[in-house]
Scaffold this motif. Sequence first.
Motif, PDB file in Angstrom:
ATOM      1  N   GLY A   1      45.953  71.949  13.177  1.00  0.00           N
ATOM      2  CA  GLY A   1      45.762  72.954  14.209  1.00  0.00           C
ATOM      3  C   GLY A   1      46.758  74.096  14.193  1.00  0.00           C
ATOM      4  N   GLU A   2      47.834  73.987  13.436  1.00  0.00           N
ATOM      5  CA  GLU A   2      48.840  75.048  13.329  1.00  0.00           C
ATOM      6  C   GLU A   2      48.499  75.956  12.153  1.00  0.00           C
ATOM      7  OE1 GLU A   2      51.543  75.666  15.323  1.00  0.00           O
ATOM      8  OE2 GLU A   2      50.800  74.061  16.612  1.00  0.00           O
ATOM      9  N   VAL A   3      48.805  77.251  12.301  1.00  0.00           N
ATOM     10  CA  VAL A   3      48.584  78.206  11.216  1.00  0.00           C
ATOM     11  C   VAL A   3      49.944  78.632  10.664  1.00  0.00           C
ATOM     12  CG1 VAL A   3      47.608  80.441  10.569  1.00  0.00           C
ATOM     13  CG2 VAL A   3      46.438  79.013  12.261  1.00  0.00           C
ATOM     14  N   TYR A   4      50.061  78.604   9.356  1.00  0.00           N
ATOM     15  CA  TYR A   4      51.284  78.987   8.653  1.00  0.00           C
ATOM     16  C   TYR A   4      50.956  80.108   7.673  1.00  0.00           C
ATOM     17  CZ  TYR A   4      52.754  74.408  10.331  1.00  0.00           C
ATOM     18  OH  TYR A   4      53.049  73.335  11.129  1.00  0.00           O
TER      19      TYR A   4
ATOM     20  N   ILE B   1      54.933  74.664   3.078  1.00  0.00           N
ATOM     21  CA  ILE B   1      54.383  75.862   3.710  1.00  0.00           C
ATOM     22  C   ILE B   1      55.109  76.227   4.997  1.00  0.00           C
ATOM     23  CG2 ILE B   1      52.121  75.542   2.657  1.00  0.00           C
ATOM     24  CD1 ILE B   1      51.130  74.550   5.431  1.00  0.00           C
ATOM     25  N   ARG B   2      55.880  75.296   5.555  1.00  0.00           N
ATOM     26  CA  ARG B   2      56.622  75.581   6.794  1.00  0.00           C
ATOM     27  C   ARG B   2      57.929  76.310   6.515  1.00  0.00           C
ATOM     28  NH1 ARG B   2      56.553  69.386   8.139  1.00  0.00           N
ATOM     29  NH2 ARG B   2      57.188  69.601   5.986  1.00  0.00           N
ATOM     30  N   THR B   3      58.538  76.030   5.364  1.00  0.00           N
ATOM     31  CA  THR B   3      59.850  76.598   5.046  1.00  0.00           C
ATOM     32  C   THR B   3      59.838  77.509   3.832  1.00  0.00           C
ATOM     33  OG1 THR B   3      60.438  74.753   3.587  1.00  0.00           O
ATOM     34  CG2 THR B   3      60.990  74.529   5.954  1.00  0.00           C
ATOM     35  N   GLY B   4      58.825  77.366   2.985  1.00  0.00           N
ATOM     36  CA  GLY B   4      58.756  78.119   1.737  1.00  0.00           C
ATOM     37  C   GLY B   4      59.547  77.494   0.606  1.00  0.00           C
ATOM     38  N   LEU B   5      60.297  76.423   0.884  1.00  0.00           N
ATOM     39  CA  LEU B   5      61.136  75.808  -0.139  1.00  0.00           C
ATOM     40  C   LEU B   5      60.312  75.170  -1.250  1.00  0.00           C
ATOM     41  CD1 LEU B   5      63.866  74.138   2.090  1.00  0.00           C
ATOM     42  CD2 LEU B   5      64.054  76.248   0.753  1.00  0.00           C
ATOM     43  N   ALA B   6      60.782  75.329  -2.490  1.00  0.00           N
ATOM     44  CA  ALA B   6      60.156  74.671  -3.629  1.00  0.00           C
ATOM     45  C   ALA B   6      60.454  73.183  -3.540  1.00  0.00           C
ATOM     46  CB  ALA B   6      60.698  75.254  -4.931  1.00  0.00           C
ATOM     47  N   THR B   7      59.434  72.359  -3.676  1.00  0.00           N
ATOM     48  CA  THR B   7      59.621  70.907  -3.572  1.00  0.00           C
ATOM     49  C   THR B   7      59.363  70.197  -4.889  1.00  0.00           C
ATOM     50  OG1 THR B   7      57.341  70.587  -2.820  1.00  0.00           O
ATOM     51  CG2 THR B   7      59.020  70.896  -1.110  1.00  0.00           C
ATOM     52  N   CYS B   8      58.900  70.943  -5.906  1.00  0.00           N
ATOM     53  CA  CYS B   8      58.592  70.331  -7.200  1.00  0.00           C
ATOM     54  C   CYS B   8      58.739  71.390  -8.293  1.00  0.00           C
ATOM     55  CB  CYS B   8      57.168  69.770  -7.169  1.00  0.00           C
ATOM     56  SG  CYS B   8      56.660  68.987  -8.699  1.00  0.00           S
TER      57      CYS B   8
END
Length: 112
Positions: A41-44, A78-85
């Motif tokens: 339900g949240e938009v990012y 998608i909440r922080t923009g940080l690369a996770t992989c």
Amino acid sequence: MEHEVLDSHWERAAGVDDVAEGEVTGVRAGGRPIALYRVEGEVYATHDICSHEHAHLSEGYLEGCEIECPLHQARFDIRTGLATCRPATQAVAVYPVRIVGKDILVKVQATP
């Protein structure tokens, strides 16, 4: 309220019905390519171009709060923009989102 929205660099990116739950949609707002996501339900909103190679994240695979780049499978929160992989090591810009009526507004200046 509407006047404040326009003066603060908020741009209409899409209608609320344009982004389905669990999906990502590529748009342009303020002249920038932006990926919009709807999760629980949240938009990012993030920059739509992968920080590793020039690929549109909006053409990638959304799983929970992570988007996977369609080119080399780099992943971003998608909440922080940080690369996770890897292979991505740099974050992508994230943009504040506001829902006003039936419109999704994005503040086009990237958050720090």
